[in-house]
Design an enzyme around this catalytic site. Sequence first.
Site, PDB file in Angstrom:
ATOM      1  N   ASP A 107       0.864  -1.170   0.000  1.00 19.74           N
ATOM      2  CA  ASP A 107       0.000   0.000   0.000  1.00 19.74           C
ATOM      3  C   ASP A 107       0.912   1.235   0.000  1.00 19.74           C
ATOM      4  OD1 ASP A 107      -2.299   1.672   0.687  1.00 19.74           O
ATOM      5  OD2 ASP A 107      -1.493   1.671   2.719  1.00 19.74           O
ATOM      6  N   ASP A 158       0.019   5.175   1.094  1.00 18.13           N
ATOM      7  CA  ASP A 158      -0.079   6.131   2.215  1.00 18.13           C
ATOM      8  C   ASP A 158      -0.091   5.399   3.557  1.00 18.13           C
ATOM      9  OD1 ASP A 158      -0.655   8.968   1.059  1.00 18.13           O
ATOM     10  OD2 ASP A 158      -1.810   7.572  -0.158  1.00 18.13           O
ATOM     11  N   ASP A 198      -1.938  -0.278   5.778  1.00 13.98           N
ATOM     12  CA  ASP A 198      -2.287   0.319   7.075  1.00 13.98           C
ATOM     13  C   ASP A 198      -3.762   0.642   7.221  1.00 13.98           C
ATOM     14  OD1 ASP A 198      -2.321   2.434   5.170  1.00 13.98           O
ATOM     15  OD2 ASP A 198      -2.253   3.868   6.831  1.00 13.98           O
TER      16      ASP A 198
HETATM   17  O1  LIG Z   1      -4.675   3.019  -0.258  1.00 15.58           O
HETATM   18  P1  LIG Z   1      -3.818   4.124   0.234  1.00 15.58           P
HETATM   19  O2  LIG Z   1      -2.542   4.268  -0.562  1.00 15.58           O
HETATM   20  O3  LIG Z   1      -3.540   4.034   1.712  1.00 15.58           O
HETATM   21  O4  LIG Z   1      -4.697   5.445  -0.040  1.00 15.58           O
HETATM   22  C1  LIG Z   1      -5.784   5.766   0.806  1.00 15.58           C
HETATM   23  C2  LIG Z   1      -5.946   7.268   0.836  1.00 15.58           C
HETATM   24  O5  LIG Z   1      -4.617   7.769   1.029  1.00 15.58           O
HETATM   25  C3  LIG Z   1      -4.454   9.182   1.004  1.00 15.58           C
HETATM   26  O6  LIG Z   1      -5.040   9.719   2.186  1.00 15.58           O
HETATM   27  C4  LIG Z   1      -4.358   9.347   3.376  1.00 15.58           C
HETATM   28  O7  LIG Z   1      -3.033   9.908   3.355  1.00 15.58           O
HETATM   29  C5  LIG Z   1      -2.999  11.368   3.318  1.00 15.58           C
HETATM   30  C6  LIG Z   1      -1.545  11.806   3.190  1.00 15.58           C
HETATM   31  O8  LIG Z   1      -0.766  11.283   4.220  1.00 15.58           O
HETATM   32  C7  LIG Z   1      -3.686  11.912   4.582  1.00 15.58           C
HETATM   33  O9  LIG Z   1      -3.700  13.333   4.552  1.00 15.58           O
HETATM   34  C8  LIG Z   1      -5.122  11.361   4.649  1.00 15.58           C
HETATM   35  O10 LIG Z   1      -5.743  11.770   5.863  1.00 15.58           O
HETATM   36  C9  LIG Z   1      -5.124   9.837   4.575  1.00 15.58           C
HETATM   37  O11 LIG Z   1      -6.458   9.318   4.519  1.00 15.58           O
HETATM   38  C10 LIG Z   1      -5.068   9.767  -0.244  1.00 15.58           C
HETATM   39  O12 LIG Z   1      -4.951  11.167  -0.208  1.00 15.58           O
HETATM   40  C11 LIG Z   1      -6.490   9.326  -0.432  1.00 15.58           C
HETATM   41  O13 LIG Z   1      -7.001   9.816  -1.659  1.00 15.58           O
HETATM   42  C12 LIG Z   1      -6.530   7.809  -0.463  1.00 15.58           C
HETATM   43  O14 LIG Z   1      -7.862   7.384  -0.608  1.00 15.58           O
END
Ligand SMILES: O=P(O)(O)OC[C@H]1O[C@H](O[C@H]2O[C@H](CO)[C@@H](O)[C@H](O)[C@H]2O)[C@H](O)[C@@H](O)[C@@H]1O
Length: 362
Positions: A106, A108, A300
């Site tokens: 993954d 983020d 995560d």
């Molecule tokens: O599947 P992932 O790669 O974990 O993506 C899920 C979401 O990730 C991002 O949001 C998350 O990370 C951001 C930056 O650290 C944070 O600001 C946010 O609160 C988290 O939810 C991404 O911006 C989303 O579009 C994804 O859906």
Amino acid sequence: MTQQQNVVVAAEDIKRAQKPPAIPGGYIPIPRRSVLKSLEINGPERINAWLDSMRASSPTHPKSSSTPSQISQDHSSWILNHPSALDMFDQIMDASKGKKIVMFLDYDGTLSPIVDDPDRAFMSDSMRKTVRKLARCFPTAIVTGRCRDKVYNFVRLAELYYAGSHGMDIKGPTRTSKYNKDTKADPVLFQPAAQFLPLIDEVYQQLVEKTKSTPGARVENNKFCVSVHFRCVEEKEWSELAQQVRSVLKKYPKLRLSQGRKVLEIRPTIKWDKGKALEFLLESLGFANCSDVFPVYIGDDRTDEDAFKKLRDRGQGLGILVSKFPKDTNASYSLQEPTEVMDFLQRLVDWKKESLRARSRV
Ligand SMILES: O=P(O)(O)OC[C@H]1O[C@H](O[C@H]2O[C@H](CO)[C@@H](O)[C@H](O)[C@H]2O)[C@H](O)[C@@H](O)[C@@H]1O
């Protein structure tokens, strides 16, 4: 495996379980203590359920109602059931013996730390170097809720597979590696929600318009899905923001909602998720119906649970949850944060090099 639920260990053992459970061959079946709640309810309860689920995805501290001793016991019990993948490294490698490891990562919160601004969730150079080395040793895929192009701009490694938009936008490597030597073959490209593109663009515009009155709210277009970010919104405004999302979403029965870390994600109702993407990629790599494959998925977030569950159902490989706090999960192991993920990936690279060296000495 040895069941050790509810065993209390000393405080110094909280971070690292001293006697983790043994691995029976491949996947470690750990019974769930509670089942992830269905969110198919109506009215204000639904909004509360969305918010509760979103909070549970991103705990920043243990439950405030718990006493320090309960917190310690909960953590100890959770760690015993989801031991550190670093502590269990040798046992994990023993379980993979004779099998081909395939890596799913993954983005983020796994490869990059969580930050307030989603456009600035950069990956460190050392993490990039480590993932590059990893991809030389094992087929490696990034599986993310992000738009595929956006995550590519963060990762910038052409030798990887990318599954963006929660697996609804899959593309194979554009640079050859030993796993895709046949340059004449078309690169894998799969977009099961292609017909939803106009609808997603429309709902994105509507969400931007609807939420602009909420300070800190942010809407991100992830191509085949949309994220509404709560991270920079004051918690007392969360219910209002969730209402705004609901008022838009109710006009779109072909779209559904899922929860992540301070984010609500809107996506097509098709039966496709990170678990299906993992299966699709294994097939693309030639591992359909193979018993000698060992997929490792590290993530995560709540949407990563579909992939953890897929591995559990297939009885293959293992899932590793990145979290500092106990969470309801289908993963078998844990790592606390992206720096530990990097250490784990580096150990995999070292292990592979050492096993190649050992083989060449025979
Ligand atoms: O599947 P992932 O790669 O974990 O993506 C899920 C979401 O990730 C991002 O949001 C998350 O990370 C951001 C930056 O650290 C944070 O600001 C946010 O609160 C988290 O939810 C991404 O911006 C989303 O579009 C994804 O859906």
